[in-house]
Design a protein around this motif. Structure first.
Motif, PDB file in Angstrom:
ATOM      1  N   VAL A  66      25.770  42.552  60.617  1.00  0.00           N
ATOM      2  CA  VAL A  66      26.175  43.931  60.895  1.00  0.00           C
ATOM      3  C   VAL A  66      24.964  44.677  61.460  1.00  0.00           C
ATOM      4  CG1 VAL A  66      27.000  46.089  59.905  1.00  0.00           C
ATOM      5  CG2 VAL A  66      27.854  43.905  59.024  1.00  0.00           C
ATOM      6  N   ASP A  68      22.200  42.347  57.536  1.00  0.00           N
ATOM      7  CA  ASP A  68      22.633  43.741  57.579  1.00  0.00           C
ATOM      8  C   ASP A  68      21.470  44.551  58.137  1.00  0.00           C
ATOM      9  OD1 ASP A  68      24.735  45.480  55.249  1.00  0.00           O
ATOM     10  OD2 ASP A  68      23.793  46.214  57.082  1.00  0.00           O
ATOM     11  N   VAL A 115      29.338  42.653  63.578  1.00  0.00           N
ATOM     12  CA  VAL A 115      29.817  44.033  63.668  1.00  0.00           C
ATOM     13  C   VAL A 115      28.722  44.879  64.305  1.00  0.00           C
ATOM     14  CG1 VAL A 115      30.554  46.063  62.365  1.00  0.00           C
ATOM     15  CG2 VAL A 115      31.245  43.798  61.594  1.00  0.00           C
ATOM     16  N   ASN A 174      42.334  43.998  61.286  1.00  0.00           N
ATOM     17  CA  ASN A 174      42.251  42.637  61.799  1.00  0.00           C
ATOM     18  C   ASN A 174      43.452  42.307  62.683  1.00  0.00           C
ATOM     19  OD1 ASN A 174      40.807  40.234  61.909  1.00  0.00           O
ATOM     20  ND2 ASN A 174      42.120  39.288  60.361  1.00  0.00           N
ATOM     21  N   LEU A 189      37.219  37.935  58.443  1.00  0.00           N
ATOM     22  CA  LEU A 189      37.162  39.350  58.736  1.00  0.00           C
ATOM     23  C   LEU A 189      35.783  39.679  59.270  1.00  0.00           C
ATOM     24  CD1 LEU A 189      38.918  40.778  55.585  1.00  0.00           C
ATOM     25  CD2 LEU A 189      39.884  40.489  57.845  1.00  0.00           C
ATOM     26  N   PRO A 190      35.650  40.737  60.062  1.00  0.00           N
ATOM     27  CA  PRO A 190      34.336  41.118  60.564  1.00  0.00           C
ATOM     28  C   PRO A 190      33.378  41.378  59.428  1.00  0.00           C
ATOM     29  CG  PRO A 190      36.031  42.343  61.677  1.00  0.00           C
ATOM     30  CD  PRO A 190      36.702  41.606  60.567  1.00  0.00           C
ATOM     31  N   ARG A 210      32.425  39.729  51.567  1.00  0.00           N
ATOM     32  CA  ARG A 210      33.690  40.026  52.220  1.00  0.00           C
ATOM     33  C   ARG A 210      33.617  41.353  52.930  1.00  0.00           C
ATOM     34  NH1 ARG A 210      39.084  40.960  49.378  1.00  0.00           N
ATOM     35  NH2 ARG A 210      40.580  40.891  51.056  1.00  0.00           N
ATOM     36  N   TYR A 211      33.195  42.355  52.213  1.00  0.00           N
ATOM     37  CA  TYR A 211      32.883  43.609  52.876  1.00  0.00           C
ATOM     38  C   TYR A 211      31.933  44.364  51.981  1.00  0.00           C
ATOM     39  CZ  TYR A 211      36.887  45.067  49.980  1.00  0.00           C
ATOM     40  OH  TYR A 211      37.778  45.272  48.953  1.00  0.00           O
ATOM     41  N   GLY A 212      30.986  44.964  52.564  1.00  0.00           N
ATOM     42  CA  GLY A 212      30.026  45.804  51.855  1.00  0.00           C
ATOM     43  C   GLY A 212      29.093  45.008  50.983  1.00  0.00           C
ATOM     44  N   ASN A 213      28.267  45.679  50.256  1.00  0.00           N
ATOM     45  CA  ASN A 213      27.369  45.049  49.304  1.00  0.00           C
ATOM     46  C   ASN A 213      27.768  45.530  47.930  1.00  0.00           C
ATOM     47  OD1 ASN A 213      25.798  43.805  51.258  1.00  0.00           O
ATOM     48  ND2 ASN A 213      24.609  45.643  51.590  1.00  0.00           N
ATOM     49  N   ARG A 237      31.948  51.799  57.849  1.00  0.00           N
ATOM     50  CA  ARG A 237      31.295  51.505  59.115  1.00  0.00           C
ATOM     51  C   ARG A 237      32.080  50.502  59.955  1.00  0.00           C
ATOM     52  NH1 ARG A 237      25.959  48.227  57.270  1.00  0.00           N
ATOM     53  NH2 ARG A 237      26.948  46.691  55.961  1.00  0.00           N
ATOM     54  N   LEU A 238      33.205  50.040  59.442  1.00  0.00           N
ATOM     55  CA  LEU A 238      34.044  49.148  60.235  1.00  0.00           C
ATOM     56  C   LEU A 238      35.093  49.915  61.031  1.00  0.00           C
ATOM     57  CD1 LEU A 238      34.652  46.251  57.695  1.00  0.00           C
ATOM     58  CD2 LEU A 238      33.004  46.336  59.546  1.00  0.00           C
ATOM     59  N   THR A 287      32.436  50.859  49.356  1.00  0.00           N
ATOM     60  CA  THR A 287      32.684  49.479  49.758  1.00  0.00           C
ATOM     61  C   THR A 287      32.087  49.159  51.120  1.00  0.00           C
ATOM     62  OG1 THR A 287      34.800  50.165  50.732  1.00  0.00           O
ATOM     63  CG2 THR A 287      34.854  49.333  48.463  1.00  0.00           C
ATOM     64  N   ARG A 288      31.448  50.146  51.739  1.00  0.00           N
ATOM     65  CA  ARG A 288      30.810  50.008  53.053  1.00  0.00           C
ATOM     66  C   ARG A 288      31.792  49.557  54.131  1.00  0.00           C
ATOM     67  NH1 ARG A 288      24.536  48.505  52.646  1.00  0.00           N
ATOM     68  NH2 ARG A 288      24.638  49.568  54.631  1.00  0.00           N
ATOM     69  N   THR A 289      33.041  49.897  53.920  1.00  0.00           N
ATOM     70  CA  THR A 289      34.026  49.616  54.968  1.00  0.00           C
ATOM     71  C   THR A 289      34.125  50.789  55.931  1.00  0.00           C
ATOM     72  OG1 THR A 289      35.696  50.351  53.372  1.00  0.00           O
ATOM     73  CG2 THR A 289      35.467  47.991  53.717  1.00  0.00           C
TER      74      THR A 289
END
Lengths: 404, 153
Positions: free
Chosen positions: A259, A276, A241, B71, A347-348, A400-403, B100-101, B96-98
């Protein structure tokens, strides 16, 4: 009017903060070109036809090859002791070959001031030497009449700190970036990406806000958000990403699932998988974290490393890695159990790193191992994610996403 | 082979779909919303904007749904952007740090326009930018003096 220029890079007494990885900031790439090249482009825009770059630090071969066809640009490499003498010599050559005015710029600061106004100011003052400054002090930019060789010699022999006679000072208007540290360099890149200044990324804008240069490789599943820049020869591996002002310079490589957010990745840098990188400048096996104001050297090649700038060696290295990985994967494919191996939706920003030498997702090592991710959306919504009770010691769980 | 200019022209001519998300984005609402947008996601190179101004509750299922839609759009060489984020949705996406996606815009109009041209001033900036940025306007000098200032020799 025949205006020439002399750009000084890596002049003596350059503070350590104005370097990164041992190289002057002016010779590091910002959005596809070194600062020197950006400055040279700007000077050409104002009609400067010949630009001499006097440097104590030899630029890398890639930069030299990039500028070899540019006849208006002349590189002069010298050591620190001979720098000012070289400047005098170059000034003399300019004067002898017909220059009327010579601009001398010690990089240093990057500015988008109007050079037409500066030159006009110098002529209106009938000055021998004029200097430019902004509200924060001198910019180390001088205009010297070509006939004033003694004034030029005096200025060079005093390392641009003193002039022989009265020096008119022009108050520069426009963007100024002092380029005193790596944070300033990154800010220059961000200002260029967000189009706050005249500096633009090299290459073409393939999508609104996304610039690429030359031949670069972006694998499937990569998420790139504007603004972003990807340099020539760069590789962005699957599910990486690039977001919020990521600048990936030429021949850098971002491995799977990493990322890169609001960061600059310098040329030939390799960033490992599943990392990251946020608010940082990465290069020369170093990471400068801009929010924490800390610079760290990373010895682990799986995290950060430098690729060779020699193209045949890079190709040989890639072939050697392929020769290592392919037989292992073939054997694994023949003998590994194929039971209970769900198809994973990638997923990205998501990656499972198994052995250090392999970046493939391996979910079927043991038949009794439970799958970590479900394959379809509705299953994931209905059931909570299940994690195996024990991890192998070389397995990094998928983020999967985030930390969290 | 299409040139880059031809591709950008086609981006301008394809429609941008703006869809407002419901107030409560939980499992059942996510499924219902997904069924509504599925036809747009399956179009060629979809250009979709989700308006989150009404969102009062966004849970993990909602975030999952957003990622799934992103996606799907990417698989068809399209994109999904977010606009008008409510405070509640901002908190969940940042947590959830999404966030930045996705490209996030203040208004759905800006988000729709961004498919055809880059609009840096309308992009939602992350918090650290406002904390740490020294933007260009602060570095621009004031009106120049016409006479200049003598520099001591």
């Amino acid at each position: 009017m025949d205006v020439r220029a002399i750009l000084l890079v890596g002049a003596p007494a350059t503070p350590d903060a104005a370097r990164f990885g041992g190289r002057p900031l002016a010779l590091l790439d910002v959005l596809g070109k070194t600062l020197v090249e950006h400055v040279a482009d700007r000077m050409r825009h104002f009609g400067v036809e010949e630009i001499a770059i006097v440097t104590t630090c030899k630029p890398d071969n890639f930069v030299l090859r990039r500028t070899v066809g540019d006849r208006s640009l002349q590189w002069h490499a010298t050591n620190e002791d001979g720098l000012w003498r070289k400047c005098e010599q170059v000034f003399g050559e300019h004067a002898q070959s017909g220059a009327e005015l010579v601009l001398v710029w010690r990089l240093g600061a990057y500015t988008e001031m109007n050079f037409d106004q500066f030159i006009q100011f110098h002529l209106d003052q009938a000055a021998r030497v004029s200097s430019a400054a902004d509200a924060n002090g001198p910019l180390e930019i001088f205009a010297i009449s070509a006939s004033r060789r003694n004034d030029a010699a005096f200025l060079f022999r005093h390392a641009l700190m003193r002039t022989r006679d009265f020096c008119s000072q022009f108050l520069a208007q426009g963007y100024v970036n002092r380029m005193q540290n790596v944070e300033d360099m990154h800010r220059l890149a961000q200002d260029g990406l967000y189009q706050r200044i005249g500096l633009r990324p090299s290459g073409k804008e393939i999508r609104p806000g996304i610039w690429t240069e030359g031949r670069m490789r972006v694998e499937r599943g990569v998420r790139i958000l504007a603004p972003a820049f990807i340099g020539s020869g760069a590789k962005i591996r699957a599910t990486a990403v690039l977001t919020r002002g990521a600048a990936i310079e030429h021949h850098a490589e971002v491995d799977c699932g990493t990322v890169v957010e609001n960061s600059s990745v310098l040329p030939f840098s390799y960033i490992g998988a599943g990392l990251d990188i946020c608010h940082a400048v990465v290069g020369f096996r170093r990471l400068a974290h801009l929010l924490r104001k800390i610079e760290v050297e990373i010895a682990d090649r799986r995290l950060l490393s430098m690729k060779t700038s020699n193209a045949p060696r890079r190709v040989a290295g890639a072939l050697a890695n392929l020769a290592k990985v392919v037989p292992v994967e073939i054997v694994r494919g023949i003998f590994a159990s194929s039971a209970d191996a769900p198809a994973l939706e990638i997923l990205p920003g998501m990656h499972a790193l198994a052995p250090a030498s392999s970046t493939s997702i391996s979910a079927s090592r043991e038949s009794e191992r439970r799958p970590i991710m479900r394959s379809n959306f509705s299953d994931r919504l209905e059931n909570a994610m299940e994690f195996p009770a024990d991890f192998e010691n070389d397995f990094i769980p998928v983020r999967r996403y985030g930390n969290h | 082979m299409e040139t880059i200019k031809e591709n950008l022209k086609k981006d301008k001519s394809r429609p941008v779909v703006v869809k407002r998300m419901p107030a409560h984005v939980n499992l059942s609402q996510s499924r219902k919303f997904l069924r509504e947008v599925q036809p747009f996601l399956q179009a060629d190179r979809p250009q979709i904007v989700f308006d989150l101004s009404n969102v009062r509750q966004l849970d993990a299922a909602g975030v999952d749904m957003l990622l799934h839609c992103m996606n799907q759009a990417m698989k068809r060489d399209g994109d999904l952007k977010l606009a008008s984020l409510s405070p509640q949705s901002i908190v969940v996406l940042e947590m959830t740090r999404t966030d930045r996606l996705f490209e996030i815009y203040e208004t759905s109009t800006d988000a729709a326009r961004s498919f055809s041209s880059f609009l840096p001033n309308t992009l939602r900036q992350p918090r650290y930018v406002s904390d740490h940025a020294t933007l260009a306007p602060s570095a621009i000098a004031e009106e120049p003096s016409s006479e200049g200032v003598p520099l001591a020799a």
